[in-house]
Every structure is written in structure tokens, then in C-alpha cells.
Design an enzyme around this catalytic site. Sequence first.
Site, PDB file in Angstrom:
ATOM      1  N   SER A 184       0.784  -1.235   0.000  1.00 15.51           N
ATOM      2  CA  SER A 184       0.000   0.000   0.000  1.00 15.51           C
ATOM      3  C   SER A 184       0.811   1.279   0.000  1.00 15.51           C
ATOM      4  CB  SER A 184      -0.955  -0.004   1.188  1.00 15.51           C
ATOM      5  OG  SER A 184      -0.246  -0.149   2.394  1.00 15.51           O
ATOM      6  N   HIS A 212      -5.397  -2.999  -2.771  1.00 10.01           N
ATOM      7  CA  HIS A 212      -4.907  -2.042  -3.777  1.00 10.01           C
ATOM      8  C   HIS A 212      -4.765  -2.668  -5.155  1.00 10.01           C
ATOM      9  CE1 HIS A 212      -4.114   1.047  -0.766  1.00 10.01           C
ATOM     10  NE2 HIS A 212      -3.874   0.002   0.029  1.00 10.01           N
ATOM     11  N   LYS A 243     -11.634   1.477  -2.237  1.00 11.90           N
ATOM     12  CA  LYS A 243     -10.640   2.074  -3.140  1.00 11.90           C
ATOM     13  C   LYS A 243     -11.209   2.095  -4.567  1.00 11.90           C
ATOM     14  CE  LYS A 243      -7.509   0.372   0.319  1.00 11.90           C
ATOM     15  NZ  LYS A 243      -7.598   1.496   1.233  1.00 11.90           N
TER      16      LYS A 243
HETATM   17  N1  PMP Z   1      -5.610  -3.900   3.522  1.00 11.64           N
HETATM   18  C1  PMP Z   1      -4.846  -2.978   2.941  1.00 11.64           C
HETATM   19  C2  PMP Z   1      -3.609  -3.428   2.212  1.00 11.64           C
HETATM   20  C3  PMP Z   1      -5.183  -1.636   2.997  1.00 11.64           C
HETATM   21  O1  PMP Z   1      -4.400  -0.712   2.443  1.00 11.64           O
HETATM   22  C4  PMP Z   1      -6.363  -1.249   3.687  1.00 11.64           C
HETATM   23  C5  PMP Z   1      -6.822   0.190   3.777  1.00 11.64           C
HETATM   24  N2  PMP Z   1      -5.917   1.160   3.588  1.00 11.64           N
HETATM   25  C6  PMP Z   1      -7.131  -2.242   4.294  1.00 11.64           C
HETATM   26  C7  PMP Z   1      -6.738  -3.552   4.190  1.00 11.64           C
HETATM   27  C8  PMP Z   1      -8.366  -1.894   5.046  1.00 11.64           C
HETATM   28  O2  PMP Z   1      -9.401  -1.605   4.167  1.00 11.64           O
HETATM   29  P1  PMP Z   1     -10.600  -0.623   4.507  1.00 11.64           P
HETATM   30  O3  PMP Z   1     -10.107   0.773   4.378  1.00 11.64           O
HETATM   31  O4  PMP Z   1     -11.606  -0.972   3.469  1.00 11.64           O
HETATM   32  O5  PMP Z   1     -11.061  -0.926   5.873  1.00 11.64           O
END
Ligand code: PMP
Length: 401
Positions: A184, A212, A243
Amino acid sequence: MRKKLHDRVASFKDASDLREKGLYPFFRAIESGQDTRVMIDGKEVLMFGSNSYLGLTNHPKIKEAAKAAIDKYGTGCAGSRFLNGTLDIHLALERRLAQYVGKPAAVIFSTGFQVNLGVLSCLTGRNDYLILDEYNHASIIDGSRLSFSRVIKYAHNNMQDLRVKLSLLPEEATKLIAVDGIFSMEGDIVKLPEIVEIAEEFGANIFVDDAHSLGVIGMNGAGTASHFNLTNEVDLIMGTFSKSFASLGGFIAGDEDVIDYIKHRARALLFSASMTPASVASVLAAIDIVESDPGIIDKLWANTNYAKKLLLAEGFDLGGTESPILPIYIRDNEKTFMVTNLLQENGLFVNPVVSPAVPSDSSLIRFSLMASHTFGQIDEAVDKLSKAFKALSVPLVKENI
Ligand code: PMP
């Protein structure tokens, strides 16, 4: 009791130090929709800090679907999926997602974070092993803590280290390798073909977090396993709707028996209210758009390649990114905040990323592309970046090496 609480927070100075310097960059209020330009403090700012990779958060068809769902089902479900909170559209979305990523079954949770908490904590326990890339998302780390299993971390994308760490574990133990598909902050892609080989050798299962990667890589954006043609070799595919899919929520997909177990054991699912009707309908509409017009993914990649070329030509250090997440390394926290602040004043929104989201010597500006950006906006953004680095005499890291 009250005093203890205040004593505890008194030692936290990070935010107040930044506020005193006028550099505090968090919780910025956006006064418009999340688009390529947003309003902040009544001023238009170019948005290059969004996870809306496909630029769908204001798509008329998605908004229409969300409104229609509110009209039909109301605004909330008033309960957990397990009891009174399951709608027919929850089930329809699960069937659609399973088909989309190529797995027999799927179950949706109310956020992606909850998927990782719920799934990892119920699939492994005290005598099991969770093997994690050191750069995995915080939700994987927290899920692994909740599982009480033994957590082994290997160096980022380092297959030699993964092999060594696995070779030290008892042969008969349950082992689950959990990784981000696209990392990420760094933007690189997991080395899935090697992981599949190693997992086979040591009898481990594989969980891929595609937060992502969905809408970004793979067939019609179906994610990392699809990208490498390894869907059958990966046991569990996790994704979020926050996303590319312009909504909120997340899912896990895998074999029927595993998904059924998760549905009855994941506490983050059982004891939390279900996704709102509008969020569910938005995801269904977003998948319709991606499947009927995969050109939108091509546009995201055209923008990514264009921006990457310009930024590299300027001399910025983008690390090893392979995705629309372009990390611009500064490797100094204060300078990272200064650049972010000046950029915002000059009309460009980017995200400062410092420890603990990345190692302390790896602070960076996270610059991310959307399919809806124009080349003109990318030109403008890169120009603003170059000017900000110059104005603050922040070296492009490459000049230092
Ligand atoms: N996994 C990853 C790799 C993420 O980047 C994120 C959010 N940034 C999440 C899980 C969590 O997802 P959410 O924002 O939908 O709760």
C-alpha cells in the site's frame, strides 16, 4: 482514574509538535466529492492522494444505484449479517464477487480492516503459524495478533528469507502465508509465483490482500492471483470496496467450506452490523462498470506510466513501484511534512507517509493516480512537486546517493 488517562496522553507530542510548526497534515476536511479536484478551505486543490484508483466515487450510475437502494431498503440494516442484517443484495454481491475473482464462494464484511481482523483471527490459533511480509498492512498485523498464533515476519518481498523462515517451522504445523498483493505504501507487487512454489514445498496456505490490486491488475481488475494466473493456487483472496470500487466494505473469497467456517467464526462479522444497502449497491454498480468497460483500467495505467515517466525524468526516487501508487521518497519526516504543506498551499493534495506506516528512514510522499486524471493535471502536479522540492531545497534523493 481521570488523571491517569491524561498522564498517558500527555507524553504524546507528535501531533502538537506538528501543529506548533504549522505542518499538521492529517484529518484535512474536504468540502466536495473525492474527485481529481477537491475543495479544501474554499480553494480548489488537485487530488493526487486518493485511493479511488478508477475515479468512480462520483460516477452517475453508481450514485443512482446507491440512491435506489436507499429508496428500496432504507439507510441501514440494523444488525449483523448473522441475524437480521442480511439482505438479498448482500447475497447477490457475494455471488458476484466470487465469480469476479474466480473462487467458489465469498462473504462480505463492513470494512476491509474487519475482514483481516475476522478472517486471520479465526483461521489460525495458538499452535499455528502466520507468516507475514514485514510491510503488510496494519490490519493484517492486528488480525494476526488477535489470532494468538505464532507470527513470523520475513523481509519485504525477500523470497530467500521466506524460505529460510519456513524451513525452521515444524513440518506438520498449520502455516498461513498472508501478504499484500500490491503493497500500500511502496506500490510494488508481491512475488506470488515464488510464494506459491515455496508454499507448496513447505505445505503452507496463502492469503492475499488485494485492497490495492482490485480494479488495478488482473483480468478486468480481478487482482493479484488473476494477474499471475494463479487463482487456483491461492487459498484466500481478500479485497476492499473503499478504493477502486467507490464504496465501503470488504470481502474474503475462497472454497465453500472455508467461507462457511468464516461465516460462523469470524467475530468481526458476527458481532458487527452489515454493510449498508447504499454501499452494497455501489459495489455492484462499480463491478458492472469495470466489467463492461475495462478501458477504464487501461486509462489508469496510461496515467500511471505517464506520471512515472515525468517524475523519473525530474529525478525523483520512486523506489521499486509497479502500480498506480507512486512513492516519492524523501527519507526525512520533517521535510516530508514541509513538502506536503507547501504543496497543499500551492493547490496539490498528496499524502505524507512516515513511521510507523513505513520504516523510519523511508518517509515518503504517496502520490497516487486515478483513471479520471487528465495528462494536463498530471503535468500540473509534477510541476508543483518539482517547484516545492526546489523552494524548500529538499534534495531529490537520487542526488544524494
Ligand atoms: N488492507 C490494505 C492493504 C489496505 O491498504 C487497507 C486500507 N488502507 C485495508 C486492508 C483496510 O481496508 P478498509 O479501508 O476498506 O477498511
